[in-house]
Design a protein around this motif. Structure first.
Motif, short mmCIF file in Angstrom:
data_model
loop_
_atom_site.label_atom_id
_atom_site.label_comp_id
_atom_site.label_asym_id
_atom_site.label_seq_id
_atom_site.Cartn_x
_atom_site.Cartn_y
_atom_site.Cartn_z
N ILE A 1 44.69 14.69 -9.16
CA ILE A 1 44.03 15.78 -9.54
C ILE A 1 42.39 15.66 -9.87
CG2 ILE A 1 44.39 15.98 -12.37
CD1 ILE A 1 45.44 19.21 -11.64
N SER A 2 42.43 14.16 -10.48
CA SER A 2 41.23 13.75 -10.48
C SER A 2 39.95 13.93 -9.70
CB SER A 2 41.10 12.58 -11.65
OG SER A 2 41.10 11.80 -10.66
N ASP A 3 40.74 13.47 -8.76
CA ASP A 3 39.88 13.63 -6.95
C ASP A 3 39.81 14.79 -6.60
OD1 ASP A 3 40.08 11.20 -6.99
OD2 ASP A 3 41.49 10.82 -5.77
N PHE A 4 40.36 15.70 -6.97
CA PHE A 4 40.71 17.24 -6.59
C PHE A 4 39.49 17.85 -7.36
CE2 PHE A 4 41.84 21.83 -7.48
CZ PHE A 4 41.70 21.67 -6.23
N ARG A 5 39.49 17.41 -8.59
CA ARG A 5 38.34 18.35 -9.10
C ARG A 5 37.10 17.31 -9.08
NH1 ARG A 5 41.11 16.01 -14.79
NH2 ARG A 5 42.80 17.62 -15.14
N LYS A 6 37.11 16.90 -8.70
CA LYS A 6 35.43 15.97 -8.52
C LYS A 6 34.84 16.19 -6.41
CE LYS A 6 36.36 11.69 -10.68
NZ LYS A 6 36.96 10.09 -10.08
N ASP A 7 35.81 16.81 -6.26
CA ASP A 7 36.11 17.58 -5.00
C ASP A 7 36.57 18.13 -4.28
OD1 ASP A 7 34.46 17.31 -2.20
OD2 ASP A 7 35.98 15.93 -1.35
N THR A 8 36.67 19.30 -4.75
CA THR A 8 36.93 20.45 -4.69
C THR A 8 37.12 21.16 -3.05
OG1 THR A 8 37.84 20.80 -6.91
CG2 THR A 8 37.91 22.72 -5.59
N ALA A 9 35.93 20.80 -3.13
CA ALA A 9 35.60 22.17 -1.93
C ALA A 9 35.12 20.97 -0.42
CB ALA A 9 33.28 22.21 -2.00
N GLY A 10 35.96 20.17 -0.93
CA GLY A 10 35.81 18.66 0.51
C GLY A 10 37.57 18.94 -0.07
N VAL A 11 38.70 18.78 -0.74
CA VAL A 11 39.80 19.21 -0.60
C VAL A 11 39.78 20.52 0.38
CG1 VAL A 11 41.91 18.86 -1.57
CG2 VAL A 11 40.22 17.09 -2.46
N LEU A 12 39.00 20.91 -0.25
CA LEU A 12 39.67 22.83 0.57
C LEU A 12 38.65 23.16 2.20
CD1 LEU A 12 38.99 25.59 -3.09
CD2 LEU A 12 41.00 24.14 -2.13
N LYS A 13 38.37 22.76 1.98
CA LYS A 13 37.59 22.28 3.71
C LYS A 13 38.84 21.61 4.55
CE LYS A 13 33.51 21.27 6.31
NZ LYS A 13 32.44 20.64 6.45
N ARG A 14 39.46 20.82 4.11
CA ARG A 14 40.32 19.34 4.82
C ARG A 14 41.38 20.75 4.80
NH1 ARG A 14 44.48 17.18 4.55
NH2 ARG A 14 44.60 17.89 2.93
N LEU A 15 41.91 21.24 3.47
CA LEU A 15 43.00 21.67 4.42
C LEU A 15 42.89 23.79 4.75
CD1 LEU A 15 45.91 23.13 2.22
CD2 LEU A 15 44.31 24.36 1.08
N LYS A 16 41.60 24.01 4.91
CA LYS A 16 41.80 24.87 6.36
C LYS A 16 41.82 24.29 7.15
CE LYS A 16 39.19 28.73 7.31
NZ LYS A 16 37.96 29.95 7.25
N ALA A 17 40.89 22.91 7.28
CA ALA A 17 41.17 22.60 8.94
C ALA A 17 42.00 22.34 9.41
CB ALA A 17 39.28 21.91 8.89
N THR A 18 42.82 21.22 8.97
CA THR A 18 44.55 20.82 8.78
C THR A 18 45.21 22.10 9.20
OG1 THR A 18 44.63 19.92 6.92
CG2 THR A 18 43.59 19.30 9.15
N ARG A 19 45.53 22.58 8.07
CA ARG A 19 46.55 23.22 7.58
C ARG A 19 47.82 22.26 7.02
NH1 ARG A 19 46.55 29.21 10.36
NH2 ARG A 19 44.20 29.42 10.45
N GLN A 20 46.83 21.28 6.24
CA GLN A 20 48.14 20.81 6.33
C GLN A 20 48.50 20.43 4.79
OE1 GLN A 20 51.05 18.18 7.42
NE2 GLN A 20 50.25 18.83 9.29
#
Length: 51
Positions: free
Chosen positions: A12-31
């Protein structure tokens, strides 16, 4: 669906640091992304289209 630990499991600490990046990857991969806290699973993020 197979989870790739290095790609799909995030502290969760990585998610906090790079929320936009994680969400971008989530949208791109749908994983889904499994979030952990203190080494334990606490939440799963899903792309809205997959939900």
């Amino acid at each position: 669906m197979e989870i790739n630990a290095s790609r799909d499991v995030k502290p969760i600490s990585d998610f906090r640091k790079d929320t936009a990046g994680v969400l971008k990857r989530l949208k791109a991969t749908r994983q889904p992304v499994l979030l952990t806290q203190h080494g334990r699973s606490v939440a799963v993020l899903l792309d809205i289209e997959e939900y």
